[in-house]
Motif scaffolding. Structure first.
Motif, PDB file in Angstrom:
ATOM      1  N   TRP A  45       0.793  -1.223   0.000  1.00 15.83           N
ATOM      2  CA  TRP A  45       0.000   0.000   0.000  1.00 15.83           C
ATOM      3  C   TRP A  45       0.831   1.281   0.000  1.00 15.83           C
ATOM      4  CZ3 TRP A  45      -5.511   0.322   0.393  1.00 15.83           C
ATOM      5  CH2 TRP A  45      -6.134  -0.924   0.312  1.00 15.83           C
ATOM      6  N   THR A  46       2.153   1.195  -0.064  1.00 15.42           N
ATOM      7  CA  THR A  46       2.987   2.392  -0.008  1.00 15.42           C
ATOM      8  C   THR A  46       2.777   3.333  -1.185  1.00 15.42           C
ATOM      9  OG1 THR A  46       4.822   1.217  -1.055  1.00 15.42           O
ATOM     10  CG2 THR A  46       4.808   1.316   1.357  1.00 15.42           C
ATOM     11  N   SER A  47       2.332   2.831  -2.313  1.00 13.96           N
ATOM     12  CA  SER A  47       2.147   3.675  -3.506  1.00 13.96           C
ATOM     13  C   SER A  47       0.670   3.977  -3.764  1.00 13.96           C
ATOM     14  CB  SER A  47       2.791   3.020  -4.726  1.00 13.96           C
ATOM     15  OG  SER A  47       2.207   1.754  -4.963  1.00 13.96           O
ATOM     16  N   LEU A  48      -0.140   3.940  -2.718  1.00 10.03           N
ATOM     17  CA  LEU A  48      -1.580   4.165  -2.860  1.00 10.03           C
ATOM     18  C   LEU A  48      -1.900   5.472  -3.578  1.00 10.03           C
ATOM     19  CD1 LEU A  48      -4.549   3.450  -2.252  1.00 10.03           C
ATOM     20  CD2 LEU A  48      -4.250   4.540  -0.028  1.00 10.03           C
ATOM     21  N   GLU A  49      -1.258   6.561  -3.179  1.00 13.12           N
ATOM     22  CA  GLU A  49      -1.560   7.860  -3.785  1.00 13.12           C
ATOM     23  C   GLU A  49      -1.332   7.827  -5.294  1.00 13.12           C
ATOM     24  OE1 GLU A  49       1.002  10.503  -1.647  1.00 13.12           O
ATOM     25  OE2 GLU A  49      -0.304  10.557   0.112  1.00 13.12           O
ATOM     26  N   THR A  50      -0.159   7.388  -5.699  1.00 14.69           N
ATOM     27  CA  THR A  50       0.180   7.339  -7.121  1.00 14.69           C
ATOM     28  C   THR A  50      -0.708   6.359  -7.874  1.00 14.69           C
ATOM     29  OG1 THR A  50       2.463   7.852  -6.551  1.00 14.69           O
ATOM     30  CG2 THR A  50       2.073   6.934  -8.744  1.00 14.69           C
ATOM     31  N   ASP A  51      -0.939   5.198  -7.290  1.00 15.68           N
ATOM     32  CA  ASP A  51      -1.747   4.187  -7.967  1.00 15.68           C
ATOM     33  C   ASP A  51      -3.192   4.638  -8.157  1.00 15.68           C
ATOM     34  OD1 ASP A  51       0.493   2.604  -8.105  1.00 15.68           O
ATOM     35  OD2 ASP A  51      -0.057   1.352  -6.392  1.00 15.68           O
ATOM     36  N   TYR A 128     -14.598  -6.749  -9.199  1.00 18.25           N
ATOM     37  CA  TYR A 128     -13.292  -6.242  -9.616  1.00 18.25           C
ATOM     38  C   TYR A 128     -12.186  -7.297  -9.567  1.00 18.25           C
ATOM     39  CZ  TYR A 128     -15.621  -1.787  -9.332  1.00 18.25           C
ATOM     40  OH  TYR A 128     -16.500  -0.757  -9.530  1.00 18.25           O
ATOM     41  N   TYR A 129     -12.496  -8.484  -9.050  1.00 14.74           N
ATOM     42  CA  TYR A 129     -11.515  -9.562  -9.029  1.00 14.74           C
ATOM     43  C   TYR A 129     -11.457 -10.228 -10.396  1.00 14.74           C
ATOM     44  CZ  TYR A 129     -11.506  -9.380  -3.892  1.00 14.74           C
ATOM     45  OH  TYR A 129     -11.386  -8.986  -2.580  1.00 14.74           O
ATOM     46  N   PRO A 130     -10.293 -10.756 -10.775  1.00 11.60           N
ATOM     47  CA  PRO A 130     -10.211 -11.501 -12.033  1.00 11.60           C
ATOM     48  C   PRO A 130     -11.152 -12.719 -11.997  1.00 11.60           C
ATOM     49  CG  PRO A 130      -8.013 -11.054 -11.156  1.00 11.60           C
ATOM     50  CD  PRO A 130      -9.006 -10.650 -10.099  1.00 11.60           C
ATOM     51  N   ASP A 131     -11.637 -13.120 -13.153  1.00 11.28           N
ATOM     52  CA  ASP A 131     -12.524 -14.282 -13.228  1.00 11.28           C
ATOM     53  C   ASP A 131     -11.870 -15.492 -12.563  1.00 11.28           C
ATOM     54  OD1 ASP A 131     -14.464 -12.888 -14.576  1.00 11.28           O
ATOM     55  OD2 ASP A 131     -13.800 -13.517 -16.564  1.00 11.28           O
ATOM     56  N   GLY A 132     -12.666 -16.232 -11.811  1.00 14.03           N
ATOM     57  CA  GLY A 132     -12.186 -17.437 -11.157  1.00 14.03           C
ATOM     58  C   GLY A 132     -11.550 -17.214  -9.803  1.00 14.03           C
ATOM     59  N   ALA A 137     -10.270 -16.498  -0.372  1.00 15.46           N
ATOM     60  CA  ALA A 137      -8.845 -16.798  -0.343  1.00 15.46           C
ATOM     61  C   ALA A 137      -7.976 -15.549  -0.501  1.00 15.46           C
ATOM     62  CB  ALA A 137      -8.508 -17.796  -1.446  1.00 15.46           C
ATOM     63  N   ILE A 138      -8.600 -14.386  -0.644  1.00 22.86           N
ATOM     64  CA  ILE A 138      -7.857 -13.142  -0.864  1.00 22.86           C
ATOM     65  C   ILE A 138      -7.352 -12.591   0.472  1.00 22.86           C
ATOM     66  CG2 ILE A 138      -8.014 -10.761  -1.704  1.00 22.86           C
ATOM     67  CD1 ILE A 138      -8.153 -12.826  -3.904  1.00 22.86           C
ATOM     68  N   ALA A 139      -6.099 -12.210   0.514  1.00 24.10           N
ATOM     69  CA  ALA A 139      -5.499 -11.608   1.706  1.00 24.10           C
ATOM     70  C   ALA A 139      -5.237 -10.129   1.443  1.00 24.10           C
ATOM     71  CB  ALA A 139      -4.194 -12.319   2.049  1.00 24.10           C
ATOM     72  N   VAL A 140      -5.197  -9.321   2.512  1.00 26.37           N
ATOM     73  CA  VAL A 140      -4.987  -7.878   2.359  1.00 26.37           C
ATOM     74  C   VAL A 140      -3.622  -7.548   1.781  1.00 26.37           C
ATOM     75  CG1 VAL A 140      -6.596  -7.192   4.151  1.00 26.37           C
ATOM     76  CG2 VAL A 140      -4.199  -7.581   4.736  1.00 26.37           C
ATOM     77  N   ASP A 141      -2.682  -8.453   1.889  1.00 23.91           N
ATOM     78  CA  ASP A 141      -1.356  -8.181   1.346  1.00 23.91           C
ATOM     79  C   ASP A 141      -1.191  -8.719  -0.069  1.00 23.91           C
ATOM     80  OD1 ASP A 141      -1.393 -10.836   2.110  1.00 23.91           O
ATOM     81  OD2 ASP A 141       0.600 -10.802   3.029  1.00 23.91           O
ATOM     82  N   SER A 142      -2.311  -9.107  -0.699  1.00 26.20           N
ATOM     83  CA  SER A 142      -2.232  -9.615  -2.067  1.00 26.20           C
ATOM     84  C   SER A 142      -2.415  -8.479  -3.070  1.00 26.20           C
ATOM     85  CB  SER A 142      -3.286 -10.701  -2.314  1.00 26.20           C
ATOM     86  OG  SER A 142      -4.555 -10.122  -2.499  1.00 26.20           O
ATOM     87  N   GLU A 143      -1.744  -8.617  -4.183  1.00 19.40           N
ATOM     88  CA  GLU A 143      -1.849  -7.637  -5.261  1.00 19.40           C
ATOM     89  C   GLU A 143      -3.265  -7.646  -5.841  1.00 19.40           C
ATOM     90  OE1 GLU A 143      -0.238  -4.524  -7.172  1.00 19.40           O
ATOM     91  OE2 GLU A 143       0.963  -5.791  -5.866  1.00 19.40           O
ATOM     92  N   VAL A 144      -3.927  -8.791  -5.844  1.00 18.63           N
ATOM     93  CA  VAL A 144      -5.295  -8.908  -6.375  1.00 18.63           C
ATOM     94  C   VAL A 144      -6.250  -8.039  -5.566  1.00 18.63           C
ATOM     95  CG1 VAL A 144      -7.229 -10.494  -6.749  1.00 18.63           C
ATOM     96  CG2 VAL A 144      -4.909 -11.202  -7.327  1.00 18.63           C
ATOM     97  N   PHE A 145      -6.161  -8.116  -4.235  1.00 17.46           N
ATOM     98  CA  PHE A 145      -7.023  -7.302  -3.373  1.00 17.46           C
ATOM     99  C   PHE A 145      -6.733  -5.818  -3.579  1.00 17.46           C
ATOM    100  CE2 PHE A 145      -7.677  -4.898   0.549  1.00 17.46           C
ATOM    101  CZ  PHE A 145      -9.034  -5.079   0.717  1.00 17.46           C
ATOM    102  N   ILE A 149      -9.460  -2.998  -4.953  1.00 18.24           N
ATOM    103  CA  ILE A 149      -9.965  -1.880  -4.146  1.00 18.24           C
ATOM    104  C   ILE A 149      -9.630  -0.540  -4.808  1.00 18.24           C
ATOM    105  CG2 ILE A 149      -8.084  -1.454  -2.498  1.00 18.24           C
ATOM    106  CD1 ILE A 149     -10.414  -1.611  -0.312  1.00 18.24           C
ATOM    107  N   ILE A 150      -8.473  -0.440  -5.445  1.00 18.46           N
ATOM    108  CA  ILE A 150      -8.104   0.774  -6.190  1.00 18.46           C
ATOM    109  C   ILE A 150      -9.068   0.966  -7.359  1.00 18.46           C
ATOM    110  CG2 ILE A 150      -6.341   1.812  -7.696  1.00 18.46           C
ATOM    111  CD1 ILE A 150      -5.618   1.973  -4.737  1.00 18.46           C
ATOM    112  N   ASP A 151      -9.342  -0.112  -8.099  1.00 19.71           N
ATOM    113  CA  ASP A 151     -10.261  -0.033  -9.252  1.00 19.71           C
ATOM    114  C   ASP A 151     -11.668   0.370  -8.822  1.00 19.71           C
ATOM    115  OD1 ASP A 151      -8.235  -0.688 -10.989  1.00 19.71           O
ATOM    116  OD2 ASP A 151      -8.838  -2.787 -11.217  1.00 19.71           O
ATOM    117  N   ALA A 152     -12.147  -0.185  -7.724  1.00 20.04           N
ATOM    118  CA  ALA A 152     -13.491   0.146  -7.241  1.00 20.04           C
ATOM    119  C   ALA A 152     -13.566   1.615  -6.813  1.00 20.04           C
ATOM    120  CB  ALA A 152     -13.876  -0.765  -6.082  1.00 20.04           C
TER     121      ALA A 152
END
Length: 162
Positions: A45-51, A128-132, A137-145, A149-152
């Motif tokens: 999450w360190t690049s939240l602002e830029t992302d 917003y999660y990829p299909d499948g 199984a998603i963790a807060v430290d995962s790139e998928v999560f 959340i950024i996309d939403a």
């Protein structure tokens, strides 16, 4: 061939006019991430602002104001809360995943300015999660999560400018 070129130019002009409604001259996101106590999540999450700024700009392609553009909207987001419960806390129902911020959209016509609180929680991310993807199984430290959340969050803000 000439007819095809004219038709393509006409379609491009119509498409440009359709998105030319609300031009945006500035996207600014600020966040205080010192409250994140989950170390693996904090590393992502360190690049939240830029992302978040980048995600907004991607959704507003065609509406970014050029230097010769007159007045345009300005988007300011202040992230004031990031709650990142561990999977264990989430399973016990004692914690939740959430990104919360104040959104301020200053329009050229001040009577159309928008100011609101925006909260995106894990419950809203399935689309917003990829299909499948198994949301359990998603963790807060995962790139998928993080990406979801950024996309939403960016999607909500961009939808206000249509």
């Amino acid at each position: 061939m000439t007819h095809l070129i004219r038709t393509t130019a006409l379609v491009s002009a119509i498409a440009t006019a359709a998105v030319a409604g609300s031009k945006v001259s500035e996207i600014d996101v600020t966040a205080d991430l010192s409250a994140i106590e989950n170390y693996p999540a904090a590393a992502i999450w360190t690049s939240l602002e830029t992302d978040l700024e980048t995600a907004l700009a991607k959704r507003l392609v065609g509406r970014i104001a050029g230097e010769d553009t007159g007045e345009a909207a300005e988007i300011h987001v202040e992230i004031d809360s990031v709650m990142l419960a561990s999977n264990f806390e989430q399973a016990l129902g004692v914690g939740e995943w959430m990104l919360k911020g104040d959104v301020d959209i200053d329009m050229p016509d001040a009577s159309k300015d928008m100011r609101y609180d925006l909260t995106v929680s894990a419950d809203q991310l399935n689309a917003y999660y990829p299909d499948g993807t198994d949301p359990a199984a998603i963790a807060v430290d995962s790139e998928v999560f993080y990406t979801a959340i950024i996309d939403a969050f960016a999607g909500n803000i961009a939808s206000k400018l249509k």
